[in-house]
Design a protein around this motif. Sequence first.
Motif, PDB file in Angstrom:
ATOM      1  N   THR A   1      95.025  91.063  24.186  1.00 14.47           N
ATOM      2  CA  THR A   1      96.472  91.206  24.089  1.00 14.47           C
ATOM      3  C   THR A   1      97.141  90.449  25.231  1.00 14.47           C
ATOM      4  OG1 THR A   1      98.323  92.786  23.952  1.00 14.47           O
ATOM      5  CG2 THR A   1      96.521  93.347  25.460  1.00 14.47           C
ATOM      6  N   HIS A   2      98.397  90.062  25.002  1.00 14.07           N
ATOM      7  CA  HIS A   2      99.211  89.476  26.069  1.00 14.07           C
ATOM      8  C   HIS A   2     100.317  90.442  26.473  1.00 14.07           C
ATOM      9  CE1 HIS A   2     101.654  88.769  22.484  1.00 14.07           C
ATOM     10  NE2 HIS A   2     102.682  88.718  23.302  1.00 14.07           N
ATOM     11  N   ASP A   3     100.361  91.614  25.831  1.00 11.61           N
ATOM     12  CA  ASP A   3     101.472  92.547  25.956  1.00 11.61           C
ATOM     13  C   ASP A   3     101.158  93.631  26.995  1.00 11.61           C
ATOM     14  OD1 ASP A   3     103.562  94.284  25.665  1.00 11.61           O
ATOM     15  OD2 ASP A   3     103.214  94.736  23.556  1.00 11.61           O
ATOM     16  N   PRO A   4     101.888  93.683  28.113  1.00 14.05           N
ATOM     17  CA  PRO A   4     101.649  94.727  29.112  1.00 14.05           C
ATOM     18  C   PRO A   4     101.825  96.136  28.561  1.00 14.05           C
ATOM     19  CG  PRO A   4     102.980  92.974  30.050  1.00 14.05           C
ATOM     20  CD  PRO A   4     102.897  92.704  28.569  1.00 14.05           C
ATOM     21  N   LEU A   5     102.751  96.325  27.618  1.00 15.77           N
ATOM     22  CA  LEU A   5     102.937  97.655  27.034  1.00 15.77           C
ATOM     23  C   LEU A   5     101.692  98.087  26.274  1.00 15.77           C
ATOM     24  CD1 LEU A   5     106.624  97.410  25.721  1.00 15.77           C
ATOM     25  CD2 LEU A   5     105.782  98.678  27.719  1.00 15.77           C
ATOM     26  N   ALA A   6     101.098  97.159  25.518  1.00 15.56           N
ATOM     27  CA  ALA A   6      99.874  97.470  24.786  1.00 15.56           C
ATOM     28  C   ALA A   6      98.726  97.751  25.754  1.00 15.56           C
ATOM     29  CB  ALA A   6      99.506  96.315  23.853  1.00 15.56           C
ATOM     30  N   ALA A   7      98.629  96.950  26.796  1.00 17.60           N
ATOM     31  CA  ALA A   7      97.547  97.126  27.763  1.00 17.60           C
ATOM     32  C   ALA A   7      97.650  98.455  28.493  1.00 17.60           C
ATOM     33  CB  ALA A   7      97.556  95.978  28.762  1.00 17.60           C
TER      34      ALA A   7
ATOM     35  N   PHE B   1      86.527  95.235  17.734  1.00 20.62           N
ATOM     36  CA  PHE B   1      87.237  94.164  18.422  1.00 20.62           C
ATOM     37  C   PHE B   1      88.582  93.970  17.742  1.00 20.62           C
ATOM     38  CE2 PHE B   1      82.780  93.271  19.323  1.00 20.62           C
ATOM     39  CZ  PHE B   1      82.821  93.083  20.701  1.00 20.62           C
ATOM     40  N   ALA B   2      89.646  94.055  18.532  1.00 19.50           N
ATOM     41  CA  ALA B   2      91.008  93.936  18.009  1.00 19.50           C
ATOM     42  C   ALA B   2      91.688  92.740  18.665  1.00 19.50           C
ATOM     43  CB  ALA B   2      91.798  95.211  18.282  1.00 19.50           C
ATOM     44  N   ASP B   3      92.089  91.766  17.864  1.00 19.51           N
ATOM     45  CA  ASP B   3      92.698  90.534  18.368  1.00 19.51           C
ATOM     46  C   ASP B   3      94.203  90.588  18.151  1.00 19.51           C
ATOM     47  OD1 ASP B   3      93.183  88.033  19.339  1.00 19.51           O
ATOM     48  OD2 ASP B   3      91.973  86.957  17.871  1.00 19.51           O
ATOM     49  N   GLU B   4      94.947  90.876  19.212  1.00 13.31           N
ATOM     50  CA  GLU B   4      96.415  91.004  19.155  1.00 13.31           C
ATOM     51  C   GLU B   4      96.836  91.893  17.973  1.00 13.31           C
ATOM     52  OE1 GLU B   4      98.461  89.900  21.351  1.00 13.31           O
ATOM     53  OE2 GLU B   4      97.630  88.122  22.327  1.00 13.31           O
ATOM     54  N   PRO B   5      96.343  93.128  17.895  1.00 16.50           N
ATOM     55  CA  PRO B   5      96.581  93.955  16.696  1.00 16.50           C
ATOM     56  C   PRO B   5      98.024  94.348  16.474  1.00 16.50           C
ATOM     57  CG  PRO B   5      95.615  95.279  18.444  1.00 16.50           C
ATOM     58  CD  PRO B   5      95.547  93.849  18.906  1.00 16.50           C
ATOM     59  N   THR B   6      98.866  94.246  17.505  1.00 17.93           N
ATOM     60  CA  THR B   6     100.281  94.604  17.341  1.00 17.93           C
ATOM     61  C   THR B   6     101.183  93.378  17.348  1.00 17.93           C
ATOM     62  OG1 THR B   6     100.548  94.929  19.739  1.00 17.93           O
ATOM     63  CG2 THR B   6      99.891  96.843  18.442  1.00 17.93           C
ATOM     64  N   GLY B   7     100.601  92.182  17.286  1.00  9.64           N
ATOM     65  CA  GLY B   7     101.378  90.951  17.419  1.00  9.64           C
ATOM     66  C   GLY B   7     102.412  90.730  16.338  1.00  9.64           C
TER      67      GLY B   7
ATOM     68  N   VAL C   1     100.519  96.237  35.062  1.00 11.76           N
ATOM     69  CA  VAL C   1      99.990  95.080  34.337  1.00 11.76           C
ATOM     70  C   VAL C   1     100.961  93.915  34.421  1.00 11.76           C
ATOM     71  CG1 VAL C   1      99.272  94.199  32.087  1.00 11.76           C
ATOM     72  CG2 VAL C   1      98.656  96.526  32.765  1.00 11.76           C
ATOM     73  N   LEU C   2     102.239  94.180  34.241  1.00 18.88           N
ATOM     74  CA  LEU C   2     103.247  93.123  34.299  1.00 18.88           C
ATOM     75  C   LEU C   2     103.235  92.439  35.666  1.00 18.88           C
ATOM     76  CD1 LEU C   2     105.528  91.694  32.807  1.00 18.88           C
ATOM     77  CD2 LEU C   2     107.095  93.443  33.645  1.00 18.88           C
ATOM     78  N   ASP C   3     103.150  93.224  36.730  1.00 13.90           N
ATOM     79  CA  ASP C   3     103.088  92.647  38.069  1.00 13.90           C
ATOM     80  C   ASP C   3     101.836  91.796  38.246  1.00 13.90           C
ATOM     81  OD1 ASP C   3     105.462  93.802  38.811  1.00 13.90           O
ATOM     82  OD2 ASP C   3     104.547  95.537  39.799  1.00 13.90           O
ATOM     83  N   ARG C   4     100.701  92.294  37.755  1.00  9.35           N
ATOM     84  CA  ARG C   4      99.443  91.555  37.906  1.00  9.35           C
ATOM     85  C   ARG C   4      99.490  90.245  37.123  1.00  9.35           C
ATOM     86  NH1 ARG C   4      94.527  93.870  39.436  1.00  9.35           N
ATOM     87  NH2 ARG C   4      95.930  95.435  40.312  1.00  9.35           N
TER      88      ARG C   4
ATOM     89  N   THR D   1      89.099  98.914  26.274  1.00 11.55           N
ATOM     90  CA  THR D   1      89.185  97.806  27.237  1.00 11.55           C
ATOM     91  C   THR D   1      90.101  96.717  26.692  1.00 11.55           C
ATOM     92  OG1 THR D   1      86.916  98.214  27.997  1.00 11.55           O
ATOM     93  CG2 THR D   1      87.877  96.070  28.508  1.00 11.55           C
ATOM     94  N   ALA D   2      90.988  96.216  27.527  1.00 13.98           N
ATOM     95  CA  ALA D   2      91.840  95.091  27.158  1.00 13.98           C
ATOM     96  C   ALA D   2      91.349  93.833  27.859  1.00 13.98           C
ATOM     97  CB  ALA D   2      93.297  95.355  27.540  1.00 13.98           C
ATOM     98  N   ILE D   3      91.466  92.706  27.168  1.00 15.25           N
ATOM     99  CA  ILE D   3      91.204  91.392  27.758  1.00 15.25           C
ATOM    100  C   ILE D   3      92.534  90.658  27.808  1.00 15.25           C
ATOM    101  CG2 ILE D   3      89.954  89.222  27.550  1.00 15.25           C
ATOM    102  CD1 ILE D   3      87.836  90.725  25.945  1.00 15.25           C
TER     103      ILE D   3
END
Length: 249
Positions: A202-208, A167-173, A234-237, A39-41
Amino acid sequence: MTTRVAARAVGLTKAYGQGEARVVALDDVSVELEAGRFTAIMGPSGSGKSTLMHCFAALDSPTDGQVFLGEDELGRLGDKRLTELRRDRIGFVFQSFNLVPTLTAQENILLPLAIAGRKPNQEWFDHVIDTVGLRTRLSHRPNELSGGQQQRVACARALAGRPEVIFADEPTGNLDSTSSDEILQFLRHSVDELGQTIVMVTHDPLAAGYTDRIVFLADGRVVDEMLEPTSDLVLDRMKNLDARLPSEA
């Protein structure tokens, strides 16, 4: 078939400060996180993403409402029980890796178990190590590893104790695109092949796009969700969410 709920929030509110300085980070949030799913937040900056994760992970306490891990309500647990819960039932992956620089990769992976006085299950440890592809790097210290390898060590550390939820907080940031893809594929594999439950801010649509479900926040509230997301959807949303928010003066 009924899907098991790994964690849930009921009427969760989190506020900081008082009076005119009071800021509501989460406003009456109710959401369930299903076991065995990724799940992504997501949400705009300041939407409450990290605050929600911290409340779920027992790193912060609600101002009002309830948070459950399995059947245990976190607000009813004392400090000792909360410490044990974080140690034994929750795994963490942070953007900044949070590895101990003087320890080898293997020692970093096993550190939480060592602190808890627990011995690793060797079969599980070997499975995790081979899954993250670190077999030849276990004797190396963090400064001898690439950013992607360091994050794989952090992921293996989170998995080593077989927690109920990671719980992963921006793991690819902090990673380049190739390393990011490696970590996200590993997290996806952890869910599909190891049965892990992962919740990622995450804030990244690719990651989501690697996840099963996205919960969207805005202004501290759950405003939308998406199942079986793709990066384009995701990017559109996210663009629609940004367009709905009032512009800052």
